[in-house]
Scaffold this motif. Structure first.
Motif, PDB file in Angstrom:
ATOM      1  N   GLN A 165     -73.712 -41.780  15.073  1.00  0.00           N
ATOM      2  CA  GLN A 165     -72.932 -40.628  15.559  1.00  0.00           C
ATOM      3  C   GLN A 165     -72.207 -39.933  14.401  1.00  0.00           C
ATOM      4  O   GLN A 165     -72.181 -38.711  14.313  1.00  0.00           O
TER       5      GLN A 165
ATOM      6  N   GLN B 196     -74.792 -38.035  12.458  1.00  0.00           N
ATOM      7  CA  GLN B 196     -75.240 -36.819  13.175  1.00  0.00           C
ATOM      8  C   GLN B 196     -74.211 -35.686  13.060  1.00  0.00           C
ATOM      9  O   GLN B 196     -74.558 -34.516  13.164  1.00  0.00           O
TER      10      GLN B 196
ATOM     11  N   GLU C 130     -74.875 -47.620  16.532  1.00  0.00           N
ATOM     12  CA  GLU C 130     -74.844 -46.354  17.261  1.00  0.00           C
ATOM     13  C   GLU C 130     -73.666 -45.480  16.806  1.00  0.00           C
ATOM     14  O   GLU C 130     -73.788 -44.262  16.654  1.00  0.00           O
ATOM     15  N   GLU C 131     -72.533 -46.132  16.561  1.00  0.00           N
ATOM     16  CA  GLU C 131     -71.363 -45.368  16.093  1.00  0.00           C
ATOM     17  C   GLU C 131     -71.615 -44.794  14.696  1.00  0.00           C
ATOM     18  O   GLU C 131     -71.241 -43.645  14.409  1.00  0.00           O
TER      19      GLU C 131
END
Ligand code: FAD
Length: 307
Positions: free
Chosen positions: A187, A190, A183-184
């Motif tokens: 991020q 993104q 998930e990091e």
């Protein structure tokens, strides 16, 4: 042993120790500052964020402080290294590298932290010039530049978010596995931030100006500055630990209010108690500790009838 009993010995003459000496001198206290004179920021050219002193060099800041202290004849500043401190009948006996032995009623440790940088060839040539740790100190000078961020693990993403305030053109070099979750990584992606886990073989620079980050694969990235998520800081002096002052998981000495430690009369201020205090923060802690110490002396002397 120097026969005179000093009120306060201060180990370390950075902004913390010197500001404590200033306020104690103004309180008519007999003070000796013993300073090895290798401040943590000595690698840098300009310091920022200290009102009226923005952009000053670390050396100039100390020279001004030494000049100002000359007004207060009860304060001496000596260049030496505190090698040992013992407690004897409630006094502090300080022994130095040059063979000085001094006795004082109270003691301040303002010995800062020492950085142990990651083993990246060429980093030493740019650290403090175009690669830094503290964005409040040096972020403005690097705003909107193509920057390299070095770090990994849990501290990485919060640090990237912070530096993103100054520049959106970031590449993260973890110099091996990133040790962050999927998930990091998403991020970072993104936000348009490239994550490079390939080991770094070195940094190319000229006169302290970062030019390229070089990878073991031969790949290169043009970058003009950067920030380290961690500088591998360790205590400047282990003496307070030897005397029994506890150290927390950030390797900081634990103190109560105004820098008072668990040892009566021993105070710790500046980076030694708050990893990266800043110049003005360390000076402020020196002021606070000095006020507390002078207040303690006033109360003790009053009780002894020695006013
Ligand atoms: C590259 C870099 C850039 C920075 N830029 C800024 C900036 O722009 N603005 C800002 O506010 N902050 C900046 N900082 C942070 C700032 O330098 C520190 O927060 C500040 O110096 C802490 O002050 P101090 O008095 O606690 O310790 P220091 O300034 O590190 O002083 C400690 C002193 O104690 C001495 N000492 C250590 N052990 C002994 C011993 N046993 N006996 C005698 N003396 C001893 C050391 O030699 C040193 O002189 C920067 C730091 C770095 C690394």
């Amino acid at each position: 042993m120097d026969t005179d009993l000093l009120d306060v010995v201060i180990a370390g003459g950075g902004p913390g120790g010197l500001n404590a000496a200033l306020v104690l001198g103004r309180s008519l206290k007999k003070v000796m500052v013993i300073d090895e004179a290798h401040p943590r920021n000595e690698v840098t050219i300009k310091s920022h964020g200290f009102l009226t002193r923005d952009g000053i060099s670390p050396t100039a800041l100390r020279q001004i402080a030494h000049e100002e202290l000359k007004t207060y004849k009860s304060v001496t500043v000596v260049k030496d290294v505190v090698e040992d401190v013992e407690r004897h009948n409630g006094f502090f006996i300080t022994k130095t590298k040059n063979g000085k032995i001094v006795k004082s009623q109270k003691m301040i440790f303002a010995t800062g932290m020492k950085d142990h940088l990651p083993a990246i060839p060429g980093l030493d040539l740019v650290y403090g010039k175009t690669v830094f740790h503290c964005p409040y100190c040096d972020g403005w000078e690097r705003k909107n530049e193509p920057l390299a961020l070095f770090g990994s693990g849990a501290a990485l993403l919060p640090f990237v978010k912070l530096i993103f305030n100054w520049s959106k053109d970031l590449i993260v070099f973890t110099n091996g596995p990133a040790h962050i979750g999927t998930e990091e990584k998403q991020q970072l992606d993104q936000h348009g931030i490239q994550l490079v886990e390939t080991p770094v073989s070195g940094l190319q620079s000229t006169d302290g100006k970062l030019e390229k980050v070089l990878l073991e694969t031969g790949e290169t990235f043009n970058r003009t500055g950067g920030f380290l998520a961690s500088t591998g800081e360790r205590q400047g002096s282990a003496i307070p630990a030897r005397l029994g002052v506890p150290v927390n998981d950030r390797n900081e000495y634990e103190t109560g209010s105004h820098g008072q430690t668990n040892i009566n009369g021993l105070f710790i201020i500046g980076d030694a108690k708050n990893t990266f205090t800043s110049l003005i923060g360390a000076a402020s802690q020196g002021y606070e500790a000095a006020v507390k110490i002078n207040g303690d002396f006033a109360a003790e002397n009053w009780d002894k009838g020695l006013t």
